[in-house]
Enzyme design. Structure first.
Site, PDB file in Angstrom:
ATOM      1  N   ALA A 117       2.255  -1.121 -15.123  1.00  0.00           N
ATOM      2  CA  ALA A 117       2.931  -2.272 -15.723  1.00  0.00           C
ATOM      3  C   ALA A 117       2.204  -3.565 -15.350  1.00  0.00           C
ATOM      4  O   ALA A 117       0.984  -3.588 -15.265  1.00  0.00           O
ATOM      5  CB  ALA A 117       4.380  -2.294 -15.273  1.00  0.00           C
ATOM      6  N   VAL A 140      -4.618  -1.399 -15.410  1.00  0.00           N
ATOM      7  CA  VAL A 140      -3.660  -2.304 -14.801  1.00  0.00           C
ATOM      8  C   VAL A 140      -3.187  -3.269 -15.874  1.00  0.00           C
ATOM      9  O   VAL A 140      -3.995  -3.934 -16.523  1.00  0.00           O
ATOM     10  CB  VAL A 140      -4.283  -3.085 -13.630  1.00  0.00           C
ATOM     11  CG1 VAL A 140      -3.271  -4.067 -13.047  1.00  0.00           C
ATOM     12  CG2 VAL A 140      -4.775  -2.127 -12.551  1.00  0.00           C
ATOM     13  N   CYS A 141      -1.880  -3.302 -16.103  1.00  0.00           N
ATOM     14  CA  CYS A 141      -1.269  -4.244 -17.040  1.00  0.00           C
ATOM     15  C   CYS A 141      -1.882  -4.099 -18.440  1.00  0.00           C
ATOM     16  O   CYS A 141      -1.892  -3.007 -19.009  1.00  0.00           O
ATOM     17  CB  CYS A 141      -1.402  -5.664 -16.497  1.00  0.00           C
ATOM     18  SG  CYS A 141      -0.320  -6.873 -17.297  1.00  0.00           S
ATOM     19  N   THR A 142      -2.419  -5.187 -18.993  1.00  0.00           N
ATOM     20  CA  THR A 142      -2.951  -5.152 -20.357  1.00  0.00           C
ATOM     21  C   THR A 142      -4.277  -4.413 -20.457  1.00  0.00           C
ATOM     22  O   THR A 142      -4.830  -4.296 -21.550  1.00  0.00           O
ATOM     23  CB  THR A 142      -3.130  -6.575 -20.915  1.00  0.00           C
ATOM     24  OG1 THR A 142      -4.012  -7.308 -20.061  1.00  0.00           O
ATOM     25  CG2 THR A 142      -1.793  -7.299 -21.010  1.00  0.00           C
ATOM     26  N   THR A 160       2.700  -0.538 -19.984  1.00  0.00           N
ATOM     27  CA  THR A 160       1.999  -1.792 -19.744  1.00  0.00           C
ATOM     28  C   THR A 160       3.058  -2.821 -19.376  1.00  0.00           C
ATOM     29  O   THR A 160       4.239  -2.469 -19.228  1.00  0.00           O
ATOM     30  CB  THR A 160       1.189  -2.232 -20.982  1.00  0.00           C
ATOM     31  OG1 THR A 160       0.356  -3.348 -20.636  1.00  0.00           O
ATOM     32  CG2 THR A 160       2.091  -2.613 -22.144  1.00  0.00           C
TER      33      THR A 160
END
Length: 313
Positions: free
Chosen positions: A153, A100-102, A120
């Site tokens: 993202a 998730v994300c970073t 990301t």
């Protein structure tokens, strides 16, 4: 029952746990326990999140998982070698691994992104590509599936990722049911843009906002300046001047953005022909739509549909 583990590095961003709600609601909507959730860390015990609030976790290395989801930090930072080793080992035995994300940076440090299409948060996409040059970073995707590796993202996109997993595991009806319980639209397709045309335009006045809302609901219509001005209760001259002042664009350019955005969603999520998509979104013919796609994305609609179908495999 499928066991989904969340690997939590110290200081993880709390929204990285947003997908937990989707899996929890899948159990409720289905009326049976389809998913078992585990909060995991390198050593187990209390792990503080970005708020400083500790959560109790279990040691990752002792778990047998169907799916491992790696949470991210507010901004990328090096991770302990022990946690990376455990993530790498889990990836070798779990059916799928995700970020998730970073959290994508942790997968990269663990050597799991080489040769893969990944995403990301758009703000960190260039940094991800710089740190892991053998990955193929796409900075404008909600989530991407490449083999057994899923990447998403920004933090809220983790919900879309979870809904995509639920759909893969138990079908579209359950996924839609969970989306309704979450009071969100059914999951955004993985290939959908991280950006919104309306957010990018960011009009300040209610009148210009009303005109854009009208345009978005009536893309099949010609949407001339006169039509939009009427929706805004302004004269065409007043409307054009106010629109450009608030958005920095002409009404025609903004309408094209809205049409391209809507057409891309249809192309990625439906089986409509290009002719049908063009008519539904107001382009009138596929050639005009193709030219607009090339201006907006640098790719024709056919390539975007092909990439979306490849991601869904």
């Amino acid at each position: 029952m499928l066991t989904v583990g969340f690997a939590l590095p110290p200081g993880f961003q709390i929204m990285g746990l947003a997908p937990v709600s989707a899996f929890e609601l899948a159990n409720i909507v289905a009326g049976e326990t389809l998913y078992c959730i585990r909060l995991l860390s390198e050593h187990g015990g209390a792990v503080a999140n970005s708020f400083g609030v500790p959560l109790e976790t279990r040691p990752l290395q002792r778990q047998r998982l169907d799916t491992l989801i790696v949470a991210g930090l507010l901004s990328p930072a090096p991770t302990s070698t022990g946690l990376l080793k455990q993530i790498r080992k889990s990836a070798g035995v779990s059916r799928r691994i995700a970020s998730v994300c970073t959290g994508a940076f942790l997968l990269g440090e663990a050597g799991l992104l080489d040769g893969r299409r990944v995403t990301t948060h758009w703000f960190y996409a260039r940094e991800l590509q710089k740190q892991f040059p053998d990955a193929h970073v796409e900075d404008d995707r909600i989530f991407i599936i490449d083999g057994n590796v899923w990447t998403s993202a920004g933090m809220s996109a983790g919900v879309d990722l979870a809904l995509g997993m639920i759909e893969k595991d138990f079908g579209v009806d359950l996924s839609r049911g969970v989306a309704r319980q979450l009071v969100v639209h059914h999951r955004r397709a993985g290939g959908q843009s991280q950006h919104s045309a309306l957010l990018e335009l960011d009009p300040k006045s209610d009148r210009i906002q009303s005109a854009l809302a009208y345009a978005r609901k009536n893309l099949r219509l010609p949407l001339t300046v006169e039509t939009l001005a009427e929706a805004a209760h302004l004269s065409p001259r007043q409307f054009s001047r106010a629109f450009r002042s608030e958005t920095g664009q002409s009404p025609a350019k903004a309408v094209e953005q809205l049409r391209v955005e809507a057409a891309r969603v249809m192309i990625e999520q439906s089986r409509n022909t290009m002719d049908e998509v063009a008519v539904e979104t107001g382009f009138a013919d596929p050639e005009r739509m193709r030219r607009a796609f090339l201006r907006a994305f640098g790719e024709p609609p056919q390539v975007i549909r092909r990439n979306a179908r490849r991601s869904a495999v």
